[in-house]
Design a protein around this motif. Structure first.
Motif, PDB file in Angstrom:
ATOM      1  N   THR A   1       0.827  -1.202   0.000  1.00 48.99           N
ATOM      2  CA  THR A   1       0.000   0.000   0.000  1.00 48.99           C
ATOM      3  C   THR A   1       0.863   1.255   0.000  1.00 48.99           C
ATOM      4  O   THR A   1       0.647   2.186  -0.778  1.00 48.99           O
ATOM      5  CB  THR A   1      -0.927   0.017   1.231  1.00 48.99           C
ATOM      6  N   ILE A   2       1.887   1.261   0.866  1.00 49.85           N
ATOM      7  CA  ILE A   2       2.781   2.410   0.944  1.00 49.85           C
ATOM      8  C   ILE A   2       3.521   2.606  -0.368  1.00 49.85           C
ATOM      9  O   ILE A   2       3.597   3.719  -0.909  1.00 49.85           O
ATOM     10  CB  ILE A   2       3.787   2.235   2.099  1.00 49.85           C
ATOM     11  N   ALA A   3       4.081   1.501  -0.889  1.00 54.44           N
ATOM     12  CA  ALA A   3       4.899   1.579  -2.093  1.00 54.44           C
ATOM     13  C   ALA A   3       4.068   1.915  -3.323  1.00 54.44           C
ATOM     14  O   ALA A   3       4.409   2.811  -4.101  1.00 54.44           O
ATOM     15  CB  ALA A   3       5.652   0.265  -2.312  1.00 54.44           C
ATOM     16  N   PHE A   4       2.962   1.194  -3.495  1.00 53.60           N
ATOM     17  CA  PHE A   4       2.205   1.323  -4.734  1.00 53.60           C
ATOM     18  C   PHE A   4       1.318   2.559  -4.761  1.00 53.60           C
ATOM     19  O   PHE A   4       1.336   3.338  -5.705  1.00 53.60           O
ATOM     20  CB  PHE A   4       1.361   0.068  -4.957  1.00 53.60           C
ATOM     21  N   ILE A   5       0.531   2.762  -3.707  1.00 56.14           N
ATOM     22  CA  ILE A   5      -0.440   3.858  -3.707  1.00 56.14           C
ATOM     23  C   ILE A   5       0.202   5.181  -3.302  1.00 56.14           C
ATOM     24  O   ILE A   5       0.071   6.194  -3.999  1.00 56.14           O
ATOM     25  CB  ILE A   5      -1.623   3.531  -2.768  1.00 56.14           C
ATOM     26  N   LEU A   6       0.907   5.176  -2.190  1.00 53.67           N
ATOM     27  CA  LEU A   6       1.400   6.437  -1.643  1.00 53.67           C
ATOM     28  C   LEU A   6       2.680   6.933  -2.291  1.00 53.67           C
ATOM     29  O   LEU A   6       2.953   8.121  -2.277  1.00 53.67           O
ATOM     30  CB  LEU A   6       1.623   6.289  -0.131  1.00 53.67           C
ATOM     31  N   VAL A   7       3.486   6.035  -2.836  1.00 54.57           N
ATOM     32  CA  VAL A   7       4.773   6.451  -3.392  1.00 54.57           C
ATOM     33  C   VAL A   7       4.792   6.317  -4.913  1.00 54.57           C
ATOM     34  O   VAL A   7       4.892   7.306  -5.634  1.00 54.57           O
ATOM     35  CB  VAL A   7       5.937   5.656  -2.765  1.00 54.57           C
ATOM     36  N   PHE A   8       4.682   5.090  -5.423  1.00 48.75           N
ATOM     37  CA  PHE A   8       4.846   4.877  -6.854  1.00 48.75           C
ATOM     38  C   PHE A   8       3.725   5.528  -7.679  1.00 48.75           C
ATOM     39  O   PHE A   8       3.994   6.232  -8.656  1.00 48.75           O
ATOM     40  CB  PHE A   8       4.910   3.383  -7.167  1.00 48.75           C
ATOM     41  N   SER A   9       2.477   5.296  -7.275  1.00 49.83           N
ATOM     42  CA  SER A   9       1.361   5.871  -8.038  1.00 49.83           C
ATOM     43  C   SER A   9       1.351   7.386  -7.940  1.00 49.83           C
ATOM     44  O   SER A   9       1.113   8.085  -8.938  1.00 49.83           O
ATOM     45  CB  SER A   9       0.029   5.306  -7.529  1.00 49.83           C
ATOM     46  N   PHE A  10       1.637   7.903  -6.745  1.00 49.88           N
ATOM     47  CA  PHE A  10       1.681   9.365  -6.570  1.00 49.88           C
ATOM     48  C   PHE A  10       2.760   9.975  -7.453  1.00 49.88           C
ATOM     49  O   PHE A  10       2.532  10.980  -8.136  1.00 49.88           O
ATOM     50  CB  PHE A  10       1.938   9.689  -5.096  1.00 49.88           C
TER      51      PHE A  10
END
Length: 311
Positions: A61-70
């Motif tokens: 969640t942190i990696a994909f939504i909050l970091v990579f997707s952002f």
């Protein structure tokens, strides 16, 4: 486009391969690897591996939504997008060769992420968990710290920023993890031509050794090219008796002690000096740094050994 992280399928394989290696090592008493597994050590490794698996959804969640997707979106909003208006494209897409390029980008980032885990003591405090066992086996492969997941994504942010889809990067990270797992075996010999460009089992044995000439070497993921370019590659010398683990081990099978002992050591070292610069260096310089020379970094120890040999 949605993809499944390959680690979803990898975890059952991990457990099966650990069991196979464990049984094989215990039933070949004539081999030097008959004591490859220690039950208490394996239990500690599996406990930390299970903890990592529980934390994995949070990490994703942190990696994909909050970091990579952002990062992917902020560099290409509908208006004045950096990639569209400056670079001339929105995304690299999903062509087969883009997957290869993404895996190469992932491997480059993994190298620097891994290397900095050894060069910055505060990061080493999280990564030392993986090196804390004096056994080198597939059980050790799942002996992962629980805190690296909170900073690892930041080493990869540039990849979605330049146009690789975030879900593609997540899959490449999973593939990298699968390769890293199987490297933790002493039963695979040198692989001939493959050794020229791939990070192999014997090279990873070097990485896990506490022999001074081997320490802080072979940080690569799939490839060894970045180690060779940046001067951290070392070939296994089969005449040297390898000692695995770390020079300052936690001396405990308690997972909580293994996870936190280096943070405690950092705190104790910071109290050795009232100078705030010294305190900062104890936390963020290379492991072994000291303001009074009472302990040495790996590079200092290696240079000292070379000097002694020369004289």
């Amino acid at each position: 486009m949605n993809f499944t992280n390959p680690l979803v399928y990898g975890v059952p394989c991990f457990l099966g391969l650990i069991l196979i290696e464990l049984v094989y090592s215990k039933h070949h008493k004539k081999e030097k690897n008959k004591d490859l597994y220690d039950w208490k050590d394996l239990t500690a490794s599996l406990t930390m591996g299970i903890g990592s698996a529980i934390l994995a959804p949070l990490a994703k969640t942190i990696a994909f939504i909050l970091v990579f997707s952002f990062t992917y979106e902020i560099f290409n909003p509908e208006i004045n997008g950096v990639r569209t208006n400056i670079m001339g494209y929105q995304s690299f897409g999903y062509a087969w060769y883009i997957w290869i390029l993404c895996q190469l980008a992932d491997d480059f980032s993994y190298y620097w992420f891994h290397r900095q885990n050894h060069n910055v003591r505060f990061l080493w405090a999280a990564h030392i968990v993986h090196h804390s066992s004096d056994n080198f086996n597939l059980g050790t492969a799942v002996r992962n710290g629980w805190f690296t997941i909170f900073y690892k994504p930041f080493f990869y942010m540039w990849i979605p920023a330049i146009g690789f889809p975030p879900e593609m990067l997540v899959v490449c990270l999973g593939i990298e993890a699968l390769w890293q797992f199987q490297l933790h075996s002493v039963y695979v010999p040198k692989m001939g031509f493959i050794e020229k460009f791939m990070n192999t089992h014997t090279m990873h044995q070097v990485h896990h050794a506490q022999n001074i000439e081997y320490m802080d070497k072979n940080h690569g993921g799939f490839l060894n090219i970045f180690d060779k370019i940046f001067g951290t590659w070392k070939e296994l010398d089969e005449t040297i008796d390898i000692k695995y683990g770390v020079t300052k081990a936690p001396n405990s099978y308690n997972p909580l002690v293994i996870l936190t002992h280096e943070y405690k050591d950092i705190w104790n070292d910071m109290k050795k000096s009232k100078n705030w610069y010294h305190k900062f260096m104890y936390a963020f310089a290379a492991p072994g740094w000291s303001h009074d020379g009472s302990t040495l970094t790996i590079k200092q120890q290696q240079n000292l050994k070379k000097t002694n040999k020369a004289t």
